[in-house]
Design a protein around this motif. Sequence first.
Motif, mmCIF file in Angstrom:
data_model
loop_
_atom_site.group_PDB
_atom_site.id
_atom_site.type_symbol
_atom_site.label_atom_id
_atom_site.label_comp_id
_atom_site.label_asym_id
_atom_site.label_seq_id
_atom_site.Cartn_x
_atom_site.Cartn_y
_atom_site.Cartn_z
ATOM 1 N N UNK A 239 0.836 -1.205 0.000
ATOM 2 C CA UNK A 239 0.000 0.000 0.000
ATOM 3 C C UNK A 239 0.867 1.249 0.000
ATOM 4 N N UNK A 240 0.265 2.371 -0.347
ATOM 5 C CA UNK A 240 0.973 3.655 -0.283
ATOM 6 C C UNK A 240 0.207 4.624 0.615
ATOM 7 N N UNK A 241 0.958 5.487 1.272
ATOM 8 C CA UNK A 241 0.318 6.570 2.011
ATOM 9 C C UNK A 241 0.099 7.716 1.031
ATOM 10 N N UNK A 242 -0.592 8.790 1.453
ATOM 11 C CA UNK A 242 -0.779 9.934 0.585
ATOM 12 C C UNK A 242 0.568 10.491 0.159
ATOM 13 N N UNK A 243 0.782 10.674 -1.153
ATOM 14 C CA UNK A 243 2.110 11.084 -1.619
ATOM 15 C C UNK A 243 2.012 11.890 -2.907
ATOM 16 N N UNK A 244 2.975 12.808 -3.080
ATOM 17 C CA UNK A 244 3.143 13.575 -4.317
ATOM 18 C C UNK A 244 4.397 13.071 -5.014
ATOM 19 N N UNK A 245 4.228 12.403 -6.133
ATOM 20 C CA UNK A 245 5.387 11.849 -6.838
ATOM 21 C C UNK A 245 5.198 11.935 -8.345
ATOM 22 N N UNK A 246 6.317 11.770 -9.068
ATOM 23 C CA UNK A 246 6.289 11.692 -10.529
ATOM 24 C C UNK A 246 6.436 10.249 -10.981
ATOM 25 N N UNK A 247 7.297 9.520 -10.283
ATOM 26 C CA UNK A 247 7.549 8.123 -10.654
ATOM 27 C C UNK A 247 7.821 7.301 -9.406
ATOM 28 N N UNK B 68 -2.784 5.194 -14.308
ATOM 29 C CA UNK B 68 -3.642 6.013 -15.164
ATOM 30 C C UNK B 68 -2.858 7.161 -15.790
ATOM 31 N N UNK B 69 -2.739 7.143 -17.106
ATOM 32 C CA UNK B 69 -2.032 8.201 -17.820
ATOM 33 C C UNK B 69 -0.523 8.111 -17.745
ATOM 34 N N UNK B 70 -0.004 7.012 -17.217
ATOM 35 C CA UNK B 70 1.457 6.864 -17.085
ATOM 36 C C UNK B 70 2.101 6.595 -18.432
ATOM 37 N N UNK B 71 3.329 7.100 -18.623
ATOM 38 C CA UNK B 71 4.072 6.829 -19.852
ATOM 39 C C UNK B 71 4.812 5.498 -19.733
ATOM 40 N N UNK B 72 5.050 5.065 -18.500
ATOM 41 C CA UNK B 72 5.684 3.774 -18.251
ATOM 42 C C UNK B 72 4.920 3.081 -17.120
ATOM 43 N N UNK B 73 4.548 1.832 -17.328
ATOM 44 C CA UNK B 73 3.924 1.052 -16.261
ATOM 45 C C UNK B 73 4.302 -0.414 -16.446
ATOM 46 N N UNK B 74 4.900 -0.977 -15.418
ATOM 47 C CA UNK B 74 5.413 -2.343 -15.491
ATOM 48 C C UNK B 74 4.946 -3.107 -14.262
ATOM 49 N N UNK C 283 5.782 5.630 -14.240
ATOM 50 C CA UNK C 283 6.360 6.961 -14.450
ATOM 51 C C UNK C 283 5.387 7.839 -15.224
ATOM 52 N N UNK C 284 5.263 9.106 -14.771
ATOM 53 C CA UNK C 284 4.452 10.094 -15.468
ATOM 54 C C UNK C 284 5.322 11.284 -15.845
ATOM 55 N N UNK C 285 4.733 12.246 -16.506
ATOM 56 C CA UNK C 285 5.494 13.427 -16.920
ATOM 57 C C UNK C 285 5.319 14.592 -15.960
ATOM 58 N N UNK C 286 4.294 14.512 -15.095
ATOM 59 C CA UNK C 286 4.056 15.590 -14.126
ATOM 60 C C UNK C 286 3.847 14.977 -12.741
ATOM 61 N N UNK C 287 4.187 15.762 -11.735
ATOM 62 C CA UNK C 287 3.987 15.308 -10.369
ATOM 63 C C UNK C 287 2.495 15.226 -10.068
ATOM 64 N N UNK C 288 2.111 14.145 -9.399
ATOM 65 C CA UNK C 288 0.699 13.896 -9.112
ATOM 66 C C UNK C 288 0.530 13.506 -7.654
#
Length: 211
Positions: A38-46, A74-80, A98-103
């Motif tokens: 699981x993840x906690x609330x986070x702001x990340x790009x990848x 969702x909307x990721x440029x890389x997902x593995x 990985x995405x192109x903007x921080x989310x």
Amino acid sequence: AGATVTVKRESERPQPNLSLTLSAKKVKVGDTFTATLSNKGMNIISIIAQMRFNKDVLEVVSITENEGYTNLANGAVVKVKPTVDEANASGTVGISVAKTVETKYPAKDIVTVTFKAKVAGEGWFKVDESTDGKDGTNGYLSDAIVKSVVIEKPAYVLGDVNEDGKVNMTDVNRLFRYTTRKEISLTEAQLAAADVTGDGKVNITDVNRLF
């Protein structure tokens, strides 16, 4: 030479964004249980996350994507995400997004992995994490997230070779087919039940004693 090193308190250092929850602390050989990342609330790009496990005693049965993975992908440029066979071969369930903007992502379950206990021992887990962004922990190996499940030998009734809760001629015949004709195979629990002489071997002597 001439370098300045600043050592921060643990509370001031980047903290892992991930957590691991096991559905059981103790199981028997042949049992299944789940491990949820699981993840906690986070702001990340990848994010690169790896759930490493003791593949000598554990086997991945299935990998289920949860809402947290859907949000990340969702909307990721890389997902593995690995297949079951890849996870068992490497002893790792790894995901990379990985995405192109921080989310900003809310706290959610990412993946739930169902494991089967193969043999008795310690089913340990370790989680590695590398993330970029405001809440990034890039290069941070979160070995603080280490958990394990104890795997015990299965319970058995001496002589109950087919594990139906009874000891009768069906067990004698099954043991005869295993020891003499080599027609069938027996599980670890069945072999333990078949050693009615207690000598650590399963052979015709056990067949005669059971008969």
